[in-house]
Enzyme design. Structure first.
Site, short mmCIF file in Angstrom:
data_model
loop_
_atom_site.label_atom_id
_atom_site.label_comp_id
_atom_site.label_asym_id
_atom_site.label_seq_id
_atom_site.Cartn_x
_atom_site.Cartn_y
_atom_site.Cartn_z
CE LYS A 148 -3.90 -2.33 0.44
NZ LYS A 148 -4.83 -2.17 -0.72
CE LYS A 174 -3.08 -9.86 -2.49
NZ LYS A 174 -3.30 -8.73 -3.82
CG ASP A 176 -4.03 -4.04 -4.06
OD1 ASP A 176 -5.05 -5.12 -4.06
OD2 ASP A 176 -4.35 -3.09 -3.16
CD GLU A 177 -7.52 -4.99 -6.72
OE1 GLU A 177 -7.99 -4.05 -6.45
OE2 GLU A 177 -6.50 -5.33 -5.61
CG HIS A 264 -7.18 -10.35 -6.32
ND1 HIS A 264 -8.17 -9.85 -6.58
CD2 HIS A 264 -6.33 -9.77 -5.44
CE1 HIS A 264 -8.61 -9.01 -5.87
NE2 HIS A 264 -7.39 -8.81 -4.87
CE LYS A 304 -11.38 -3.55 1.57
NZ LYS A 304 -10.27 -2.34 1.13
#
Length: 407
Positions: A148, A174, A176-177, A264, A304
């Site tokens: 992030k 990892k 992110d997508e 993912h 979430k």
């Protein structure tokens, strides 16, 4: 033939039949007729000459064999499908039927494929057992993070965040997508630099670490990226399985790289979120396992994401149930996770899963390294039967985390 000709509630499915369970809400016709319509339109159709000029085709018709409330079970003769061709299978059972005017809602809740079809796919190469052997972690959940911010970091900054997370105790880092090969962080540079710091983190911690590089792209480019990862000593790749498609995923798996495939599920909610229509995530999980992913995002219950506990448990079961000798797939929990949620996560998942936290690690008041440490401390506390609050009295990183993220 009429729709009702495809209904036989006395039919006993053959071991070679493919079985589907649908949730059905008809529009303007009876539930029984709607069920027959699904069976007809997803198999041989209703042309009248099938029972006169070509009676042999009747043996290819799908059969509705169970109707309870709005749940319908249909058996499909295996001869309707080409072995090793997942698009063909899904185009039949989850294709045009979703557009029928006579259906208000239709949801493919579950799919069970016979061994004769399953044996035409590779299934997972590593699965839970292979992943644990690779990381040399046998008895606890794996702790991971997502870099992030998900986009915008330069390669050098990306690798620094990864290193800090590994040093704090993460097993897994990892992409992110939506990180691919943008100008600010080119794929090849990112692989080389991040694997370099992975090796450094392994040397400094004495633990095995892995980097899940997102290789999602056009199929040929994706294969090339997987080769690049393997050539540079990587052990993992990540694929956005729904946006790249099951055919591309199967092509990747069929290369038989010595790489763990992290799946993912970006975009899944377009199919799965409406409870009465689309595809259940359990179905996607089974198809992904059959093709050959080693780990898959399945929801969290907490955090979430929107799935219920029953749905997440169904997804987990799809990855672990006996299936033609296929390896069990490692479930991944991801989405709004932080150390305070570890007790609930372990209650749902047990020990065989990956905790994939982004902001819940990088947002720690003392930074990424402390955030990763706090997550490992939370796992250790619960596995040792100690409450987070009690454990935090002697573990400052955890204390700061649970003071920040209260449940």
């Amino acid at each position: 033939m009429e729709y009702l000709d495809f209904v036989n509630l006395n039919y006993v499915p053959s071991p070679s039949d493919l079985l589907c369970t649908f949730f059905v809400e008809p529009k303007g016709i009876s539930l029984k007729e709607a069920a027959g319509g699904i069976a007809a339109e997803s198999s041989i159709g209703t042309w009248t000459e099938l029972t006169t000029e070509k009676p042999y085709m009747r043996g290819l018709a799908a059969t509705v064999f169970d109707i309870k409330n709005n749940f319908v079970k249909i058996a499909y003769p295996v001869f309707l499908f080409e072995k090793g061709n997942m698009p063909n299978i899904l185009s039949s059972v989850a294709g045009n039927v979703f557009g029928l005017k006579a259906l208000e809602n239709l949801r493919l809740v579950d799919i069970v494929m016979p061994d004769v079809l399953l044996e035409s796919f590779k299934g997972p190469k590593f699965g839970i057992k292979g992943i644990r052997e690779l990381l040399n972690v046998s008895d606890r959940p794996l702790v991971g993070t997502i870099i992030k911010p998900k986009l915008g970091l330069r390669t050098i900054d990306h690798s620094k965040v990864a290193y800090d997370a590994w040093m704090g105790g993460c097993d897994v880092v990892k992409d992110d997508e939506n990180l691919s090969s943008q100008n600010f962080n080119p794929f090849e540079d990112r692989i080389i630099k991040t694997l370099e710091v992975k090796d450094k983190a392994e040397e400094n911690t004495g633990e095995n670490k892995v980097y899940m590089a997102n290789i999602t792209a056009e199929t040929n480019k994706m294969i090339g990226r997987a080769e690049f990862v393997q050539e540079n000593g990587g052990k993992y790749v990540m694929v956005d399985i729904l946006t790249c498609g099951f055919s591309a995923l199967q092509t990747l798996r069929d290369q038989n790289f010595n790489l763990v495939i992290h799946a993912h599920r970006a975009g899944h909610a377009a199919f799965t979120k409406k409870p009465k229509h689309g595809l259940a995530m359990r179905t996607i999980a089974k198809v992904s396992r059959i093709i050959g992913v080693d780990q898959l995002h399945v929801g969290t219950v907490v955090g979430k994401m929107s799935e219920t506990k029953d749905e997440v448990l169904d997804n987990i079961a799809a990855l672990k149930t006996d299936m033609a000798g296929f390896r069990k797939v490692m479930p991944v929990a991801s989405g709004g996770l932080h150390p305070s949620l570890i007790p609930a996560l372990i209650d749902t998942f047990g020990r065989d899963f990956i905790i994939q936290a982004g902001g819940g690690i990088h947002g720690h008041p003392s930074g990424t390294t402390a955030g990763a440490t706090a997550m490992r401390q939370a796992v250790d506390a619960i596995l040792n039967g100690v409450s987070l609050r009690e454990y935090s009295k002697t573990h400052d990183e955890l204390k700061k985390a649970i003071d920040l993220w209260k449940t």
